[in-house]
Design an enzyme around this catalytic site. Structure first.
Site, PDB file in Angstrom:
ATOM      1  N   ASP A  71      41.607  36.431  34.386  1.00 41.39           N
ATOM      2  CA  ASP A  71      40.676  37.222  35.200  1.00 41.39           C
ATOM      3  C   ASP A  71      39.269  36.966  34.683  1.00 41.39           C
ATOM      4  OD1 ASP A  71      39.793  39.070  37.171  1.00 41.39           O
ATOM      5  OD2 ASP A  71      39.634  40.626  35.658  1.00 41.39           O
ATOM      6  N   SER A  72      38.276  37.297  35.512  1.00 40.72           N
ATOM      7  CA  SER A  72      36.889  37.168  35.070  1.00 40.72           C
ATOM      8  C   SER A  72      36.619  38.126  33.904  1.00 40.72           C
ATOM      9  CB  SER A  72      35.956  37.500  36.227  1.00 40.72           C
ATOM     10  OG  SER A  72      36.173  38.831  36.640  1.00 40.72           O
TER      11      SER A  72
ATOM     12  N   TYR B 200      32.453  37.622  38.803  1.00 42.91           N
ATOM     13  CA  TYR B 200      32.561  36.445  39.668  1.00 42.91           C
ATOM     14  C   TYR B 200      32.186  36.797  41.120  1.00 42.91           C
ATOM     15  CZ  TYR B 200      35.224  33.373  36.423  1.00 42.91           C
ATOM     16  OH  TYR B 200      35.632  32.545  35.406  1.00 42.91           O
ATOM     17  N   GLY B 201      32.369  38.061  41.460  1.00 43.74           N
ATOM     18  CA  GLY B 201      32.289  38.482  42.866  1.00 43.74           C
ATOM     19  C   GLY B 201      30.934  38.315  43.520  1.00 43.74           C
TER      20      GLY B 201
ATOM     21  N   CYS C  47      43.062  37.772  39.613  1.00 38.06           N
ATOM     22  CA  CYS C  47      41.693  37.962  40.086  1.00 38.06           C
ATOM     23  C   CYS C  47      41.680  37.606  41.567  1.00 38.06           C
ATOM     24  CB  CYS C  47      40.763  37.037  39.295  1.00 38.06           C
ATOM     25  SG  CYS C  47      39.054  37.054  39.858  1.00 38.06           S
ATOM     26  N   ASN C  48      41.395  38.591  42.404  1.00 41.74           N
ATOM     27  CA  ASN C  48      41.367  38.331  43.847  1.00 41.74           C
ATOM     28  C   ASN C  48      40.247  37.375  44.216  1.00 41.74           C
ATOM     29  OD1 ASN C  48      43.271  40.380  45.417  1.00 41.74           O
ATOM     30  ND2 ASN C  48      42.518  41.360  43.573  1.00 41.74           N
ATOM     31  N   THR C  49      39.133  37.483  43.498  1.00 45.45           N
ATOM     32  CA  THR C  49      37.977  36.657  43.834  1.00 45.45           C
ATOM     33  C   THR C  49      38.314  35.182  43.617  1.00 45.45           C
ATOM     34  OG1 THR C  49      36.597  38.503  43.144  1.00 45.45           O
ATOM     35  CG2 THR C  49      35.507  36.376  43.391  1.00 45.45           C
TER      36      THR C  49
ATOM     37  N   GLU D 261      32.915  46.526  33.387  1.00 46.73           N
ATOM     38  CA  GLU D 261      32.789  45.589  32.254  1.00 46.73           C
ATOM     39  C   GLU D 261      31.846  46.140  31.186  1.00 46.73           C
ATOM     40  OE1 GLU D 261      34.265  42.443  31.626  1.00 46.73           O
ATOM     41  OE2 GLU D 261      35.610  43.093  33.213  1.00 46.73           O
TER      42      GLU D 261
ATOM     43  N   CYS E 206      40.702  44.109  44.354  1.00 52.14           N
ATOM     44  CA  CYS E 206      40.076  43.577  43.141  1.00 52.14           C
ATOM     45  C   CYS E 206      40.843  44.212  41.994  1.00 52.14           C
ATOM     46  CB  CYS E 206      38.601  43.983  43.082  1.00 52.14           C
ATOM     47  SG  CYS E 206      37.849  43.722  41.458  1.00 52.14           S
ATOM     48  N   THR E 207      41.263  43.391  41.035  1.00 53.64           N
ATOM     49  CA  THR E 207      42.154  43.923  40.002  1.00 53.64           C
ATOM     50  C   THR E 207      41.455  44.907  39.056  1.00 53.64           C
ATOM     51  OG1 THR E 207      41.758  41.894  38.731  1.00 53.64           O
ATOM     52  CG2 THR E 207      43.771  41.994  40.059  1.00 53.64           C
ATOM     53  N   HIS E 208      40.134  44.964  39.123  1.00 49.30           N
ATOM     54  CA  HIS E 208      39.437  45.984  38.329  1.00 49.30           C
ATOM     55  C   HIS E 208      39.626  47.384  38.927  1.00 49.30           C
ATOM     56  CE1 HIS E 208      37.275  42.616  36.479  1.00 49.30           C
ATOM     57  NE2 HIS E 208      36.674  43.455  35.647  1.00 49.30           N
TER      58      HIS E 208
END
Ligand code: DGL
Length: 270
Positions: A7-8, A39-40, A70-72, A162, A194-196
């Protein structure tokens, strides 16, 4: 060899956690590209370059199977990677497929004509790059008819998570949910694309109301990985312990990861 999770930043830990629960003996190597998150807000070429670099580093760690948690990256880079980057002895999976399979009530390889599905009004929350890719709507439209998707591009939430600023992250969730509800007052289902975002799932649920079903991508992805590994046992890792790498400040990233997962997680700098 172990299974790599990319993931980012910290969001993929929501997926890591569920995989770890369902496959506790599977060694995982988690890679957070924290130095380049989010990344988004980047363009597709930039996301492709960063994702391929991260995947190469996971290959160097001995991971033949990598999950882009990471979906992005899944939306903006995976298809291009599958076309010209991934050698035949490696696999890179994304997080979209299990979600689309669940929503459309069919397997990915089922190429029959699109048909009506139970869900009619879907609220999609994701990063600006995921929304701009329209990957979710495209894959859904190939398989389902009569589904109205309202997409909300959620700038700022990943940055706030983050940086550990959960008060700002919560305020942004509420503001993005109310913007979505102005466009679609009664969604049946909400996708945290979004995994966040599952780190703030209770805030999404509260702001959306109890009638809205919030889909948990992490569970779906964990089940799908387990199924994949049962069909491809050669992709199982032989490593013994899970490891965590970051391109950012290892100590800061470890502290936030420990806070989110409520158990000690130690990242090493890469
Ligand atoms: N967790 C990533 C996702 O699922 C966040 C992307 C970002 O860094 O903006 O999209």
């Amino acid at each position: 060899m172990a299974v790599g999770i990319f993931d980012s930043g910290l969001g993929g830990l929501t997926v890591f956690d569920k995989i770890n629960l369902s496959l506790p003996d599977l060694p995982l190597v988690y890679f957070a590209d924290s130095a380049h998150a989010p990344y988004g807000v980047r363009d597709a070429d930039d996301i492709y370059d960063l994702t391929t670099s991260a995947v190469s580093q996971l290959w160097n760690q001995g991971c033949d199977l990598i999950l882009l948690a990471c979906n992005t990256a899944s939306a903006a880079a995976l298809r291009r990677m599958q076309e010209n980057f991934i050698p035949s002895n490696k696999r890179v999976l994304g997080v979209f497929v299990p979600l689309i399979e669940a929503l459309t009530e069919r397997n990915w390889g089922d190429n029959s004509p699109p048909r009506e599905v139970a869900v009619k009004n879907v609220a999609l929350f994701a990063t600006p790059a995921t929304i701009a890719s329209r990957a979710f709507q495209r894959e859904l439209a190939f398989r389902a008819i009569g589904v109205d998707v309202e997409a909300q591009s959620c700038g700022g939430i990943v940055d706030a998570i983050e940086e550990g600023d959960l008060i700002l992250a919560e305020a942004l969730v509420r503001s993005h949910v109310s913007a979505l509800l102005r466009k679609m007052p009664k969604p049946q289902s909400a996708i945290l694309g979004c995994t966040h975002y599952p780190l703030l799932e209770n805030i999404f649920q509260e702001a959306l109301g109890a009638d809205v079903t919030v889909s948990s991508q992490a569970n779906l992805v964990a089940d799908s990985l387990s199924d994949y590994l049962s069909r491809h046992p050669n992709m199982y890792g032989v490593g013994e312990v899970s490891k965590f790498f970051t391109t950012g400040q290892a100590q800061n990233v470890s502290e936030r990861a420990t806070q989110f997962l409520r158990r000690k997680i130690i990242f090493e700098a890469l």
